[in-house]
Design an enzyme around this catalytic site. Structure first.
Site, PDB file in Angstrom:
ATOM      1  N   ASN A  74     -17.398  -7.854   1.865  1.00  0.00           N
ATOM      2  CA  ASN A  74     -16.115  -8.510   2.040  1.00  0.00           C
ATOM      3  C   ASN A  74     -16.305  -9.851   1.345  1.00  0.00           C
ATOM      4  OD1 ASN A  74     -14.009 -10.121   2.873  1.00  0.00           O
ATOM      5  ND2 ASN A  74     -14.168  -9.575   5.036  1.00  0.00           N
TER       6      ASN A  74
ATOM      7  N   ALA B 138     -14.875 -12.549   1.425  1.00  0.00           N
ATOM      8  CA  ALA B 138     -14.667 -13.721   2.284  1.00  0.00           C
ATOM      9  C   ALA B 138     -15.867 -14.012   3.181  1.00  0.00           C
ATOM     10  CB  ALA B 138     -13.420 -13.522   3.145  1.00  0.00           C
ATOM     11  N   CYS B 139     -16.843 -13.107   3.221  1.00  0.00           N
ATOM     12  CA  CYS B 139     -17.993 -13.216   4.117  1.00  0.00           C
ATOM     13  C   CYS B 139     -19.126 -14.020   3.469  1.00  0.00           C
ATOM     14  CB  CYS B 139     -18.461 -11.805   4.470  1.00  0.00           C
ATOM     15  SG  CYS B 139     -20.053 -11.722   5.283  1.00  0.00           S
ATOM     16  N   SER B 140     -19.588 -15.049   4.150  1.00  0.00           N
ATOM     17  CA  SER B 140     -20.666 -15.882   3.598  1.00  0.00           C
ATOM     18  C   SER B 140     -21.981 -15.106   3.486  1.00  0.00           C
ATOM     19  CB  SER B 140     -20.858 -17.139   4.444  1.00  0.00           C
ATOM     20  OG  SER B 140     -21.270 -16.802   5.750  1.00  0.00           O
TER      21      SER B 140
END
Length: 119
Positions: free
Chosen positions: A6, A8-10
């Protein structure tokens, strides 16, 4: 190797940074857009050696709405969990890296990403 991410996932971005730094050959799968089928989830679970509840993000709103915390965690309920992951891919823990040797890891730490690279 393939990595389910994803953007958006760090943790996903960190895993990609490490893979790039090591010159790894990999394919990115944005699993929220290219949703895994139930069969693909079963295959990844086999490669991970885990059960579906082991890779479920139970704190997500969808999980709470479905009441996943109260679902049984046994062989009979396994299919129900896999269906939920396929219908709600946001619930899948990330990133998942499938290694060239047929195994997989949940690459949430630098150590686990390096483990995938060594396979």
């Amino acid at each position: 190797m393939e990595i389910w991410i994803n953007p958006a996932c760090s943790k996903c971005r960190s895993a990609l940074t490490l893979l790039d730094a090591e010159g790894a050959d990999y394919t990115v799968r944005r699993y929220l857009e290219d949703v895994p089928t139930e069969d693909e989830i079963r295959e990844v679970l086999d490669r991970l050696g885990l059960e579906p509840w082991d890779i479920t993000r139970t704190q997500e709103a969808d999980a709470k709405e479905l009441g996943l915390k109260d679902w049984p965690r046994d062989a009979e309920a396994r299919g129900r969990w896999i269906t939920a992951l396929s219908q709600h891919p946001k619930l899948i823990q990330r990133p998942i890296i499938t290694a060239d040797d047929g195994t997989a890891v949940v690459g949430r730490t630098e150590e686990s990403v390096r483990d995938a690279l060594s396979r």
